[in-house]
Write a protein that holds these residues in place. Structure first.
Motif, PDB file in Angstrom:
ATOM      1  N   SER A  44      -8.349   1.720  -0.119  1.00 37.21           N
ATOM      2  CA  SER A  44      -8.037   0.709   0.880  1.00 37.21           C
ATOM      3  C   SER A  44      -8.829  -0.559   0.613  1.00 37.21           C
ATOM      4  N   PRO A  45      -8.270  -1.718   0.976  1.00 35.99           N
ATOM      5  CA  PRO A  45      -6.896  -1.890   1.432  1.00 35.99           C
ATOM      6  C   PRO A  45      -5.925  -1.720   0.273  1.00 35.99           C
ATOM      7  N   SER A  46      -4.660  -1.616   0.565  1.00 34.98           N
ATOM      8  CA  SER A  46      -3.680  -1.504  -0.515  1.00 34.98           C
ATOM      9  C   SER A  46      -3.433  -2.870  -1.146  1.00 34.98           C
ATOM     10  N   ASN A  47      -3.555  -3.901  -0.330  1.00 37.81           N
ATOM     11  CA  ASN A  47      -3.406  -5.269  -0.818  1.00 37.81           C
ATOM     12  C   ASN A  47      -4.502  -6.137  -0.207  1.00 37.81           C
ATOM     13  N   LYS A  48      -4.999  -7.079  -1.000  1.00 37.57           N
ATOM     14  CA  LYS A  48      -6.016  -7.994  -0.502  1.00 37.57           C
ATOM     15  C   LYS A  48      -5.786  -9.359  -1.125  1.00 37.57           C
ATOM     16  N   VAL A  49      -5.622 -10.349  -0.270  1.00 35.56           N
ATOM     17  CA  VAL A  49      -5.491 -11.718  -0.729  1.00 35.56           C
ATOM     18  C   VAL A  49      -6.683 -12.485  -0.182  1.00 35.56           C
ATOM     19  N   THR A  50      -7.384 -13.189  -1.036  1.00 39.23           N
ATOM     20  CA  THR A  50      -8.556 -13.916  -0.593  1.00 39.23           C
ATOM     21  C   THR A  50      -8.703 -15.196  -1.395  1.00 39.23           C
ATOM     22  N   GLU A  51      -9.534 -16.071  -0.871  1.00 36.94           N
ATOM     23  CA  GLU A  51      -9.754 -17.353  -1.538  1.00 36.94           C
ATOM     24  C   GLU A  51     -10.853 -17.226  -2.593  1.00 36.94           C
ATOM     25  N   LYS A  52     -10.719 -18.008  -3.600  1.00 34.31           N
ATOM     26  CA  LYS A  52     -11.729 -18.073  -4.649  1.00 34.31           C
ATOM     27  C   LYS A  52     -13.108 -18.339  -4.034  1.00 34.31           C
ATOM     28  N   GLY A  53     -14.086 -17.575  -4.505  1.00 29.06           N
ATOM     29  CA  GLY A  53     -15.449 -17.752  -4.020  1.00 29.06           C
ATOM     30  C   GLY A  53     -15.856 -16.764  -2.938  1.00 29.06           C
ATOM     31  N   LYS A  54     -14.897 -16.118  -2.325  1.00 30.43           N
ATOM     32  CA  LYS A  54     -15.203 -15.137  -1.283  1.00 30.43           C
ATOM     33  C   LYS A  54     -15.608 -13.805  -1.923  1.00 30.43           C
TER      34      LYS A  54
ATOM     35  N   PRO B 129      -8.623  16.863 -15.462  1.00 30.22           N
ATOM     36  CA  PRO B 129      -7.897  15.586 -15.443  1.00 30.22           C
ATOM     37  C   PRO B 129      -8.353  14.693 -14.306  1.00 30.22           C
ATOM     38  N   GLN B 130      -8.201  13.407 -14.516  1.00 32.40           N
ATOM     39  CA  GLN B 130      -8.505  12.435 -13.483  1.00 32.40           C
ATOM     40  C   GLN B 130      -7.266  12.246 -12.607  1.00 32.40           C
ATOM     41  N   HIS B 131      -7.508  12.184 -11.300  1.00 38.16           N
ATOM     42  CA  HIS B 131      -6.435  11.977 -10.350  1.00 38.16           C
ATOM     43  C   HIS B 131      -6.621  10.601  -9.734  1.00 38.16           C
ATOM     44  N   PHE B 132      -5.574   9.796  -9.769  1.00 35.39           N
ATOM     45  CA  PHE B 132      -5.670   8.389  -9.374  1.00 35.39           C
ATOM     46  C   PHE B 132      -5.148   8.131  -7.963  1.00 35.39           C
ATOM     47  N   GLY B 133      -5.723   7.108  -7.350  1.00 40.98           N
ATOM     48  CA  GLY B 133      -5.143   6.546  -6.146  1.00 40.98           C
ATOM     49  C   GLY B 133      -4.093   5.515  -6.531  1.00 40.98           C
ATOM     50  N   ASP B 134      -3.481   4.885  -5.543  1.00 40.52           N
ATOM     51  CA  ASP B 134      -2.457   3.892  -5.824  1.00 40.52           C
ATOM     52  C   ASP B 134      -3.028   2.490  -6.010  1.00 40.52           C
ATOM     53  N   GLY B 135      -4.320   2.352  -5.860  1.00 39.44           N
ATOM     54  CA  GLY B 135      -4.955   1.090  -6.178  1.00 39.44           C
ATOM     55  C   GLY B 135      -4.974   0.080  -5.055  1.00 39.44           C
ATOM     56  N   THR B 136      -5.803  -0.927  -5.254  1.00 40.24           N
ATOM     57  CA  THR B 136      -5.840  -2.114  -4.394  1.00 40.24           C
ATOM     58  C   THR B 136      -5.380  -3.288  -5.231  1.00 40.24           C
ATOM     59  N   ARG B 137      -4.330  -3.943  -4.765  1.00 35.19           N
ATOM     60  CA  ARG B 137      -3.833  -5.124  -5.473  1.00 35.19           C
ATOM     61  C   ARG B 137      -4.576  -6.336  -4.956  1.00 35.19           C
ATOM     62  N   LEU B 138      -5.414  -6.914  -5.771  1.00 36.57           N
ATOM     63  CA  LEU B 138      -6.262  -8.038  -5.374  1.00 36.57           C
ATOM     64  C   LEU B 138      -5.696  -9.333  -5.930  1.00 36.57           C
ATOM     65  N   SER B 139      -5.491 -10.292  -5.038  1.00 36.51           N
ATOM     66  CA  SER B 139      -4.992 -11.600  -5.449  1.00 36.51           C
ATOM     67  C   SER B 139      -5.973 -12.658  -4.999  1.00 36.51           C
ATOM     68  N   ILE B 140      -6.434 -13.447  -5.948  1.00 37.72           N
ATOM     69  CA  ILE B 140      -7.388 -14.514  -5.648  1.00 37.72           C
ATOM     70  C   ILE B 140      -6.653 -15.851  -5.710  1.00 37.72           C
ATOM     71  N   LEU B 141      -6.670 -16.558  -4.603  1.00 38.65           N
ATOM     72  CA  LEU B 141      -5.954 -17.837  -4.544  1.00 38.65           C
ATOM     73  C   LEU B 141      -6.800 -18.993  -5.046  1.00 38.65           C
TER      74      LEU B 141
END
Lengths: 111, 117
Positions: free
Chosen positions: B7-17, B105-117
């Motif tokens: 968690s979170p599954s998606n994260k959008v944040t501003e550069k520098g944060k 074996p390694q078991h994976f989560g679905d990840g956090t998609r991080l987007s930096i604006l």
């Protein structure tokens, strides 16, 4: 991780069996063979792992010949939801925990 | 569920944060791994935990990246002063035992998609 070679893509139709062969000529004595599946926007999902002969679970079968220089992942009676990228990895033990996925095999299942 | 949860599954944040990403491994798994996957590219190893210790931090790209694990369970990956090149999917995986075992074996989560604006 030992180097592996697998086809870039394969097409199939619903209900058919899909067999993906992976070559790993430099497999070491202690290496296991592991297959993962990945859908877009999801993490890789462990499918099956084997060392020699044949392994079967509820999802797939893995065939490994005596020389272990290749392996074949068999997906029985595929459906549209089996469309994904499939990765073959060899050597996931000591010091090999830094998994590295190559291009994998993109399997496309059509109706 | 019984799988690796991120968690979170998606994260959008501003550069520098600063951002903090969380991973809940499969219960009982002693080994935990963080990876980064940029769009259209393969996995990039970041760090490996055995229990609460991190014997291998070699993949952390800079000192802006840090990670910790507590209670041999939850792990957090922190990125300080984010930059646009940090945009990627951050994947967490766990395995029953650590790197010394060659058939876990390694078991994976679905990840956090991080987007930096």
């Amino acid at each position: 991780l030992a180097k592996t070679t697998q086809p870039i893509s394969m097409d199939s139709y619903e209900g058919q069996e899909v067999n993906i062969t992976c070559s790993h000529n430099n497999i070491a004595t202690n290496d296991y063979i592991t297959w993962y599946q990945q859908f877009p926007s999801q993490g890789p999902r462990f499918i099956i792992q084997g060392y020699k002969t044949k392994v079967t679970n509820e999802v797939a079968s893995l065939f490994i010949p005596a020389d272990r220089k290749s392996s074949t992942l068999s997906l029985p009676r595929v459906s549209l939801s089996d469309t994904a990228v499939y990765y073959c990895l060899v050597g996931v033990g000591l010091n090999d925990y830094k998994l590295s996925f190559g291009a994998g095999t993109t399997v496309t299942v059509r109706a | 569920g019984a799988g690796v949860s991120q968690s979170p599954s998606n994260k959008v944040t501003e550069k520098g944060k600063d951002v903090e990403l969380r991973c809940d491994p499969i219960s009982g798994h002693t080994a935990l791994y963080w990876y980064r996957q940029r769009l259209g590219q393969g996995l990039e190893f970041l760090i490996y935990f055995q229990g609460n210790s991190a014997p291998d931090k070699s993949g952390l790209p800079s000192d802006r990246f840090s990670a910790e694990r507590t209670g041999e369970s939850v792990s957090t990956l922190t990125i300080q002063r984010t930059q646009q090149e940090d945009s990627a999917v951050y994947l967490c995986a766990s395995s029953l035992t650590g790197a010394a075992a060659n058939n876990q074996p390694q078991h994976f989560g679905d990840g956090t998609r991080l987007s930096i604006l």
